[in-house]
Design a protein around this motif. Structure first.
Motif, PDB file in Angstrom:
ATOM      1  N   ARG A 175       0.492  -5.466  -9.567  1.00  0.00           N
ATOM      2  CA  ARG A 175       1.471  -5.713  -8.505  1.00  0.00           C
ATOM      3  C   ARG A 175       1.692  -7.201  -8.239  1.00  0.00           C
ATOM      4  O   ARG A 175       2.715  -7.574  -7.651  1.00  0.00           O
ATOM      5  CB  ARG A 175       1.071  -4.971  -7.238  1.00  0.00           C
TER       6      ARG A 175
ATOM      7  N   GLU B 156      -3.452  -5.209  -2.571  1.00  0.00           N
ATOM      8  CA  GLU B 156      -2.280  -4.743  -1.819  1.00  0.00           C
ATOM      9  C   GLU B 156      -1.708  -5.821  -0.910  1.00  0.00           C
ATOM     10  O   GLU B 156      -0.489  -5.970  -0.798  1.00  0.00           O
ATOM     11  CB  GLU B 156      -2.666  -3.531  -0.959  1.00  0.00           C
TER      12      GLU B 156
ATOM     13  N   TYR C 189       1.393  -8.141  -1.620  1.00  0.00           N
ATOM     14  CA  TYR C 189       2.118  -7.653  -2.796  1.00  0.00           C
ATOM     15  C   TYR C 189       2.593  -6.218  -2.547  1.00  0.00           C
ATOM     16  O   TYR C 189       2.074  -5.258  -3.125  1.00  0.00           O
ATOM     17  CB  TYR C 189       1.235  -7.714  -4.047  1.00  0.00           C
ATOM     18  N   PRO C 190       3.564  -6.027  -1.672  1.00  0.00           N
ATOM     19  CA  PRO C 190       4.024  -4.686  -1.330  1.00  0.00           C
ATOM     20  C   PRO C 190       4.667  -3.983  -2.523  1.00  0.00           C
ATOM     21  O   PRO C 190       5.209  -4.650  -3.425  1.00  0.00           O
ATOM     22  CB  PRO C 190       5.047  -4.941  -0.223  1.00  0.00           C
ATOM     23  N   PRO C 191       4.623  -2.664  -2.557  1.00  0.00           N
ATOM     24  CA  PRO C 191       5.203  -1.945  -3.698  1.00  0.00           C
ATOM     25  C   PRO C 191       6.701  -2.152  -3.843  1.00  0.00           C
ATOM     26  O   PRO C 191       7.245  -1.992  -4.943  1.00  0.00           O
ATOM     27  CB  PRO C 191       4.862  -0.478  -3.397  1.00  0.00           C
TER      28      PRO C 191
ATOM     29  N   HIS D   3      -0.920   2.770  -6.013  1.00  0.00           N
ATOM     30  CA  HIS D   3      -2.062   2.378  -5.199  1.00  0.00           C
ATOM     31  C   HIS D   3      -1.546   1.964  -3.822  1.00  0.00           C
ATOM     32  O   HIS D   3      -0.803   0.986  -3.698  1.00  0.00           O
ATOM     33  CB  HIS D   3      -2.798   1.188  -5.834  1.00  0.00           C
ATOM     34  N   ALA D   4      -1.918   2.681  -2.807  1.00  0.00           N
ATOM     35  CA  ALA D   4      -1.435   2.386  -1.456  1.00  0.00           C
ATOM     36  C   ALA D   4      -2.395   2.963  -0.440  1.00  0.00           C
ATOM     37  O   ALA D   4      -2.978   4.029  -0.654  1.00  0.00           O
ATOM     38  CB  ALA D   4      -0.030   2.966  -1.243  1.00  0.00           C
TER      39      ALA D   4
ATOM     40  N   GLU E 124      -5.279   1.691   0.625  1.00  0.00           N
ATOM     41  CA  GLU E 124      -6.697   1.470   0.324  1.00  0.00           C
ATOM     42  C   GLU E 124      -7.185   0.291   1.155  1.00  0.00           C
ATOM     43  O   GLU E 124      -7.859   0.455   2.168  1.00  0.00           O
ATOM     44  CB  GLU E 124      -6.904   1.210  -1.169  1.00  0.00           C
TER      45      GLU E 124
ATOM     46  N   SER F 111       1.913   0.092   3.798  1.00  0.00           N
ATOM     47  CA  SER F 111       1.826   0.236   2.342  1.00  0.00           C
ATOM     48  C   SER F 111       2.120   1.676   1.922  1.00  0.00           C
ATOM     49  O   SER F 111       2.843   1.928   0.951  1.00  0.00           O
ATOM     50  CB  SER F 111       0.435  -0.194   1.858  1.00  0.00           C
TER      51      SER F 111
ATOM     52  N   ALA G 107       5.423   3.000  -0.174  1.00  0.00           N
ATOM     53  CA  ALA G 107       5.196   3.716  -1.433  1.00  0.00           C
ATOM     54  C   ALA G 107       5.964   5.032  -1.457  1.00  0.00           C
ATOM     55  O   ALA G 107       6.520   5.429  -2.497  1.00  0.00           O
ATOM     56  CB  ALA G 107       3.706   3.968  -1.637  1.00  0.00           C
TER      57      ALA G 107
END
Length: 358
Positions: A152, A181, A184-186, A206-207, A209, A215, A219
């Protein structure tokens, strides 16, 4: 019947969240490092295994991710990648896993001249060798598929997404993004996710966590993820009153109502600080509320874990029985990035008979 650890080991298991570069055998890391001239922080198998676990056991996701410098560092040749992939399948099969999706970032294995396609082909060869080696006399074998991960914090997600589509009939089940995370957002990779949706391809993110509800919301509602990698922080949107009454927020209710799979990794979550202990892990509440909970290993080397270890820790912490473990397993098989008829065949032909036999 008294549930024992050996009984749990023999039970059929389904694994959706496992990193190829997080599951190497310590002895393999030593051997490959010696061949590649890669310096390691320890010189014996036992010392190296302890170092990985201790370095990952810091309570910080960023520190946890640093350990991968040494596993990725020794996985820069096709021969090494194929060996690691083969041993991964062998280890999962010995642990009772009947279906697994194993993820890795091809872009991290091109430092010595391999192309991205070379990397994927090397993993495919290793998985094929492992599946053949694990075949039983009756013809049963573990089924393992690849998930291609983009990092990411990098800018190659569209390229990796295109590879996931190009290889989806050759052992690649889907796509993922991973890495730190925070910051660095999705949504930075929205073009890749929109491309995958147009191509009718599966992906997880991956969100939830190390980062919280925003996040997870991005996602799902911006990127359209099929599953949540970890997703443990969805518990932040659940309120438990002193009298035990539970109130779900809008996002938590959406996740439960839509049966969005949570790829929970208890041991890893404790290491990275997403949970304080197994006994206090949100998996207990989420299971009680009947979210689509699945149990996973994340990184078997760093967490010194296996699917047997993960499930047995839940048995000890929450008193779960075989029916609960079967529920986790069926949840995972329902959520796999595999065609519907193949999922049903594994549930009805492998998972349920396997538990019935116990």
């Amino acid at each position: 019947m008294e549930l024992t650890r050996e009984l749990v080991r023999r039970a059929p298991k389904v694994l959706l969240h496992d990193h190829l570069d997080g599951g190497l055998r310590p002895g393999t890391v030593l051997d490959l490092a010696a061949r590649a001239g890669h310096a390691l922080p320890a010189g014996t198998e036992a010392e190296l295994a302890a170092w990985f676990h201790e370095a990952a056991d810091s309570g910080s996701l960023e520190r946890y991710l640093e350990t991968f410098q040494h596993t990725v560092g020794v996985m820069q040749s096709a021969e090494a990648i194929t060996r690691v992939a083969r041993e991964c399948v062998e280890d999962l099969a010995a642990d009772g896993v009947v279906y697994a999706e194993v993820r890795y970032a091809p872009e991290q294995h091109v430092e010595q001249g391999l192309s991205l396609d070379d990397v994927i082909a090397a993993v495919a060869e290793g998985f094929a060798q492992g599946m053949d080696a694990a075949r039983t006399p009756a013809g049963e074998r573990i089924v393992v598929r690849q998930l291609l991960t983009a990092m990411r914090h990098q800018a190659r997600s569209m390229e990796i997404a295109e590879l996931a589509v190009a290889w989806r009939d050759r052992g690649v089940a889907g796509f993922d993004i991973a890495g730190a995370e925070a910051g660095y957002p999705p949504t930075r990779h929205l073009d890749a996710f929109e491309y995958l949706q147009r191509e009718n391809a599966h992906f997880t993110i991956h969100a939830g966590e190390a980062f919280g509800l925003p996040s997870i919301w991005q996602a799902l509602q911006w990127c359209g993820a099929d599953r949540l990698g970890h997703g443990v922080r969805i518990v932040d949107d659940i309120e438990v009153a002193d009298d035990g009454t539970v109130t779900l927020g809008r996002l938590a209710a959406y996740v439960r109502d839509k049966r969005i799979p949570l790829e929970l990794c208890p041991a890893s979550n404790v290491q990275t600080g997403a949970a304080t202990s197994i006994a206090e892990h949100p998996i207990g509440l989420l299971t009680r509320l009947r979210f689509r909970v699945t149990v996973n290993t994340d990184n078997r080397l760093m967490s010194r874990t296996s699917m047997t270890d993960e499930m047995w820790s839940l048995v000890e912490a929450f008193g779960y029985g075989l029916d609960d473990l079967r529920w986790f397993t069926v949840n995972a098989m329902k959520s796999a990035f595999l065609p519907f008829d193949e999922r049903i065949a594994l549930i009805d032909g492998v998972v349920k008979p396997g538990y019935a036999a116990l």
